[in-house]
Design a protein around this motif. Structure first.
Motif, mmCIF file in Angstrom:
data_model
loop_
_atom_site.group_PDB
_atom_site.id
_atom_site.type_symbol
_atom_site.label_atom_id
_atom_site.label_comp_id
_atom_site.label_asym_id
_atom_site.label_seq_id
_atom_site.Cartn_x
_atom_site.Cartn_y
_atom_site.Cartn_z
ATOM 1 N N PRO A 3 -12.741 -10.466 -16.848
ATOM 2 C CA PRO A 3 -13.379 -10.596 -18.165
ATOM 3 C C PRO A 3 -14.842 -10.187 -18.181
ATOM 4 O O PRO A 3 -15.385 -9.888 -19.231
ATOM 5 C CB PRO A 3 -13.210 -12.083 -18.499
ATOM 6 C CG PRO A 3 -13.024 -12.755 -17.179
ATOM 7 C CD PRO A 3 -12.308 -11.776 -16.311
ATOM 8 N N ILE A 4 -15.490 -10.167 -17.007
ATOM 9 C CA ILE A 4 -16.880 -9.714 -16.904
ATOM 10 C C ILE A 4 -16.977 -8.697 -15.781
ATOM 11 O O ILE A 4 -16.587 -8.981 -14.646
ATOM 12 C CB ILE A 4 -17.847 -10.875 -16.608
ATOM 13 C CG1 ILE A 4 -17.788 -11.935 -17.694
ATOM 14 C CG2 ILE A 4 -19.269 -10.346 -16.436
ATOM 15 C CD1 ILE A 4 -18.430 -11.533 -18.998
ATOM 16 N N LEU A 5 -17.501 -7.523 -16.091
ATOM 17 C CA LEU A 5 -17.685 -6.477 -15.084
ATOM 18 C C LEU A 5 -19.082 -5.893 -15.226
ATOM 19 O O LEU A 5 -19.674 -5.914 -16.307
ATOM 20 C CB LEU A 5 -16.662 -5.348 -15.280
ATOM 21 C CG LEU A 5 -15.176 -5.675 -15.122
ATOM 22 C CD1 LEU A 5 -14.339 -4.479 -15.561
ATOM 23 C CD2 LEU A 5 -14.869 -6.025 -13.673
ATOM 24 N N VAL A 6 -19.598 -5.353 -14.131
ATOM 25 C CA VAL A 6 -20.852 -4.610 -14.161
ATOM 26 C C VAL A 6 -20.630 -3.272 -13.476
ATOM 27 O O VAL A 6 -20.165 -3.217 -12.327
ATOM 28 C CB VAL A 6 -21.999 -5.370 -13.461
ATOM 29 C CG1 VAL A 6 -23.245 -4.488 -13.376
ATOM 30 C CG2 VAL A 6 -22.329 -6.663 -14.209
ATOM 31 N N LEU A 7 -20.936 -2.192 -14.185
ATOM 32 C CA LEU A 7 -20.939 -0.850 -13.602
ATOM 33 C C LEU A 7 -22.411 -0.502 -13.378
ATOM 34 O O LEU A 7 -23.128 -0.155 -14.314
ATOM 35 C CB LEU A 7 -20.280 0.151 -14.548
ATOM 36 C CG LEU A 7 -18.894 -0.235 -15.104
ATOM 37 C CD1 LEU A 7 -18.321 0.903 -15.953
ATOM 38 C CD2 LEU A 7 -17.935 -0.606 -13.989
ATOM 39 N N GLY A 8 -22.854 -0.615 -12.135
ATOM 40 C CA GLY A 8 -24.283 -0.613 -11.874
ATOM 41 C C GLY A 8 -24.850 0.637 -11.252
ATOM 42 O O GLY A 8 -26.043 0.650 -10.909
ATOM 43 N N SER A 9 -24.072 1.705 -11.099
ATOM 44 C CA SER A 9 -24.600 2.901 -10.447
ATOM 45 C C SER A 9 -25.716 3.522 -11.273
ATOM 46 O O SER A 9 -25.658 3.576 -12.507
ATOM 47 C CB SER A 9 -23.486 3.924 -10.242
ATOM 48 O OG SER A 9 -24.010 5.115 -9.672
ATOM 49 N N SER A 10 -26.727 4.034 -10.585
ATOM 50 C CA SER A 10 -27.822 4.726 -11.258
ATOM 51 C C SER A 10 -27.611 6.234 -11.277
ATOM 52 O O SER A 10 -28.413 6.963 -11.873
ATOM 53 C CB SER A 10 -29.149 4.407 -10.564
ATOM 54 O OG SER A 10 -29.106 4.809 -9.198
ATOM 55 N N ASP A 11 -26.538 6.712 -10.631
ATOM 56 C CA ASP A 11 -26.237 8.143 -10.629
ATOM 57 C C ASP A 11 -25.300 8.456 -11.796
ATOM 58 O O ASP A 11 -24.211 7.887 -11.892
ATOM 59 C CB ASP A 11 -25.571 8.547 -9.312
ATOM 60 C CG ASP A 11 -25.246 10.024 -9.286
ATOM 61 O OD1 ASP A 11 -26.142 10.817 -8.936
ATOM 62 O OD2 ASP A 11 -24.102 10.385 -9.641
ATOM 63 N N PRO A 12 -25.679 9.346 -12.706
ATOM 64 C CA PRO A 12 -24.867 9.599 -13.898
ATOM 65 C C PRO A 12 -23.433 10.039 -13.591
ATOM 66 O O PRO A 12 -22.492 9.600 -14.261
ATOM 67 C CB PRO A 12 -25.640 10.707 -14.619
ATOM 68 C CG PRO A 12 -27.053 10.521 -14.173
ATOM 69 C CD PRO A 12 -26.963 10.073 -12.746
ATOM 70 N N ALA A 13 -23.255 10.911 -12.580
ATOM 71 C CA ALA A 13 -21.912 11.397 -12.269
ATOM 72 C C ALA A 13 -21.038 10.281 -11.708
ATOM 73 O O ALA A 13 -19.868 10.134 -12.073
ATOM 74 C CB ALA A 13 -21.989 12.563 -11.285
ATOM 75 N N GLU A 14 -21.619 9.495 -10.816
ATOM 76 C CA GLU A 14 -20.867 8.374 -10.244
ATOM 77 C C GLU A 14 -20.544 7.333 -11.315
ATOM 78 O O GLU A 14 -19.442 6.786 -11.358
ATOM 79 C CB GLU A 14 -21.665 7.744 -9.110
ATOM 80 C CG GLU A 14 -20.930 6.606 -8.411
ATOM 81 C CD GLU A 14 -21.728 5.994 -7.279
ATOM 82 O OE1 GLU A 14 -21.201 5.098 -6.607
ATOM 83 O OE2 GLU A 14 -22.885 6.407 -7.069
ATOM 84 N N LEU A 15 -21.511 7.077 -12.183
ATOM 85 C CA LEU A 15 -21.291 6.106 -13.248
ATOM 86 C C LEU A 15 -20.210 6.584 -14.206
ATOM 87 O O LEU A 15 -19.362 5.796 -14.648
ATOM 88 C CB LEU A 15 -22.609 5.877 -14.003
ATOM 89 C CG LEU A 15 -22.588 4.802 -15.086
ATOM 90 C CD1 LEU A 15 -22.269 3.430 -14.503
ATOM 91 C CD2 LEU A 15 -23.933 4.769 -15.823
ATOM 92 N N ALA A 16 -20.218 7.880 -14.531
ATOM 93 C CA ALA A 16 -19.201 8.427 -15.417
ATOM 94 C C ALA A 16 -17.806 8.292 -14.806
ATOM 95 O O ALA A 16 -16.841 7.925 -15.489
ATOM 96 C CB ALA A 16 -19.502 9.891 -15.726
ATOM 97 N N LEU A 17 -17.705 8.573 -13.504
ATOM 98 C CA LEU A 17 -16.420 8.444 -12.831
ATOM 99 C C LEU A 17 -15.954 6.986 -12.829
ATOM 100 O O LEU A 17 -14.785 6.691 -13.113
ATOM 101 C CB LEU A 17 -16.522 8.969 -11.403
ATOM 102 C CG LEU A 17 -15.273 8.797 -10.527
ATOM 103 C CD1 LEU A 17 -14.095 9.575 -11.107
ATOM 104 C CD2 LEU A 17 -15.558 9.231 -9.097
#
Length: 523
Positions: A52-66
């Protein structure tokens, strides 16, 4: 957070335009060349979120998009791709993805072509829309798909989206798309770091609703707190490192869902606020129960004490918070019935004053003088009051008594203060409360042994070290500087101010201290 599962909704199209265009698309056989259409066997399907709670914390745009694609989509017959080094193409790709109910993937960045290819295979993609300069080569990862191109210039600013004619051209080159299944009642918090547009667009395409929370400071923003409370989301995903860990975000979301705010707004006690309090001796000088009239008078006096600071421009823009420091335990030279050399007020005796102040927008500090007890032993007696959002603690460490209680030692080990912070943090998490203020009164840095090891970094508490020193202004300024020497990181600062003339600075002079105090106690 609610415990119900995230619901899915089937929609005719991501936007009304897409729905109408799909209705007019002709079906054909297998795709042989750009412009011919076929039918995808399955439409886009949002993924069931793993928590119910997630964090997508990457600062790299490509990695975050994936990561966003993996999080929000179970399958997607169409994907949108853009160059990881081209922000204009990414902005156009983001709006295209929402219109097409498709994830965005970035090529040429931190994710290899093989990594992109693996994600396309997982999604079951049969077509890709390449956004960017028409003269640019098609990314290797999507060369086996028909070359469906969308120019960066296709982005429309008002209203935001893709130019109708260009979107119609793209749809004509894609397979007919069955109705997608998207998420319902999912909130995405965005901390606003650079390069998050594609990931946010993927979340939007999957049906999530975005809410911008600058720097991830959910608890600091009244607007964000009320938006989360109103959303009643089944799941919340934070996009950006500013939200910290999933556990930390979970507490902040649960607290925000209550809608409770602290005096001065939001759910953080610090930074951004300055607490001006009447000294505890003037509130309950004899540890006696107050009449209704006395309670009203104490609350009004707290407001009057803080009022001069509201009329002065603050160097840091801090909001002034009227505060009552209420002595609930007082050290004694006699052991008393319980033998702990401290006299305690009954919870129900002080509750009317605490609740009256709390309801009037006045922050309350429960002041403790432990005598021979530990602070934790006394704090636990007042847990019920600490479950009110705007109630914190003041620890008077110099009223510790040593040995059999007959000697005032005036020192406590830092572990004892840490025990209190840990207990309060646990109470805050358990009861979904806003952050709490804990003030430590010190006339010298040595009153807390090994103070440099103080665990002041927990999100659920904010610690202020108060220079509790009387006397001439120069003496107090010197003590303030000494208290700050070798102090732990992450703490705020307190100052003692006397009423009257010739002894204490007025508000303007107090606020020129460096740093300006977060807590000011009037004697």
């Amino acid at each position: 957070m609610k415990t119900r599962k995230v619901r899915f909704a089937t929609i005719a199209g991501s936007v009304a335009l897409v729905g109408s265009l799909l209705a007019g698309c002709a079906s054909g056989d297998a795709v042989e060349s750009p412009g011919e259409t076929t039918s995808a066997a399955t439409g886009a399907q949002a993924a069931e979120l793993p928590a119910p709670i997630l964090v997508l914390g990457s600062s790299d745009p490509a990695e975050l998009a994936l990561t966003a694609s993996q999080t929000f989509f179970e399958q997607a017959p169409v994907v949108v791709v853009a160059d990881a080094t081209d922000p204009d193409a990414q902005a156009t790709a983001a709006e295209a993805a929402v219109a097409l109910t498709a994830p965005v993937l970035l090529t040429g960045g931190a994710i290899s072509d093989d990594g992109i290819g693996s994600e396309l295979e997982r999604l079951g993609a049969v077509a890709a829309v390449h956004v960017g300069d028409a003269a640019a080569s098609v990314p290797v990862a999507v060369r086996h798909f028909p070359d469906v191109h969308l120019a960066t210039s296709s982005l429309r600013e008002q209203p935001a989206g893709i130019n109708d004619d260009d979107l119609r051209t793209v749809l004509g080159a894609l397979p007919d798309l069955p109705e997608p299944e998207v998420l319902h009642e999912v909130l995405v918090l965005v901390d606003g770091a650079p390069g998050q547009g594609p990931a946010v667009a993927t979340a939007r395409a999957a049906g999530a609703v975005p809410l911008e929370v600058p720097d991830g400071e959910l608890s600091a923003s009244s607007e964000a707190v009320q938006a989360v409370a109103a959303a009643k989301a089944l799941a919340v995903v934070g996009i950006g490192a500013g939200f910290g860990s999933a556990d930390d975000l979970a507490w902040r979301v649960r607290a925000a869902e209550t809608g409770a705010e602290l005096p001065g707004g939001g759910q953080e006690v610090l930074p951004g606020k300055r607490y001006v309090t009447l000294h505890r001796s003037a509130v309950t000088p004899y540890l006696t129960e107050l009449t209704e009239e006395e309670i009203t008078g104490r609350v009004e006096l707290a407001r009057e004490t803080a009022a001069p600071f509201e009329d002065v421009e603050s160097p840091d823009g801090a909001t002034i918070v009227p505060t009552l420091e209420l002595a609930v335990t007082v050290a004694s030279g006699a052991p008393g019935v319980d033998g702990n050399y401290s006299t305690e007020l009954d919870v129900e005796t002080v509750r009317p004053l605490v609740e009256a102040a709390h309801d009037a927008g006045v922050y309350v500090l429960l002041a403790l003088q432990p005598g021979g007890s530990t602070f934790l032993e006394q704090v636990e007696q007042y847990d019920d009051l600490l479950r009110l959002p705007a109630v914190g603690l003041a620890l008077d460490v110099e009223h510790r008594r040593a040995g059999n209680g007959s000697v005032q030692s005036g020192t406590v080990p830092v572990t004892e203060v840490d025990d209190v912070l840990e207990h309060v943090a646990g109470l805050v998490r358990e009861a979904d409360l806003p952050q709490k203020l804990v003030v430590v009164h010190q006339s010298s840095a040595g009153s807390v042994l090994d103070r440099q090891d103080l665990g002041a970094g927990a999100s659920q508490t904010a610690v202020v070290l108060h220079s509790d020193v009387y006397g001439a202004l120069w003496l107090k300024e010197s003590a303030y500087e000494e208290l700050r020497a070798d102090a732990p990181d992450g703490v705020g600062w307190g100052w003692t101010q006397h009423r009257g003339t010739g002894v204490a600075p007025g508000p303007e002079e107090a606020l020129v201290l460096e740093p300006a105090p977060d807590y000011i106690s009037f004697e």
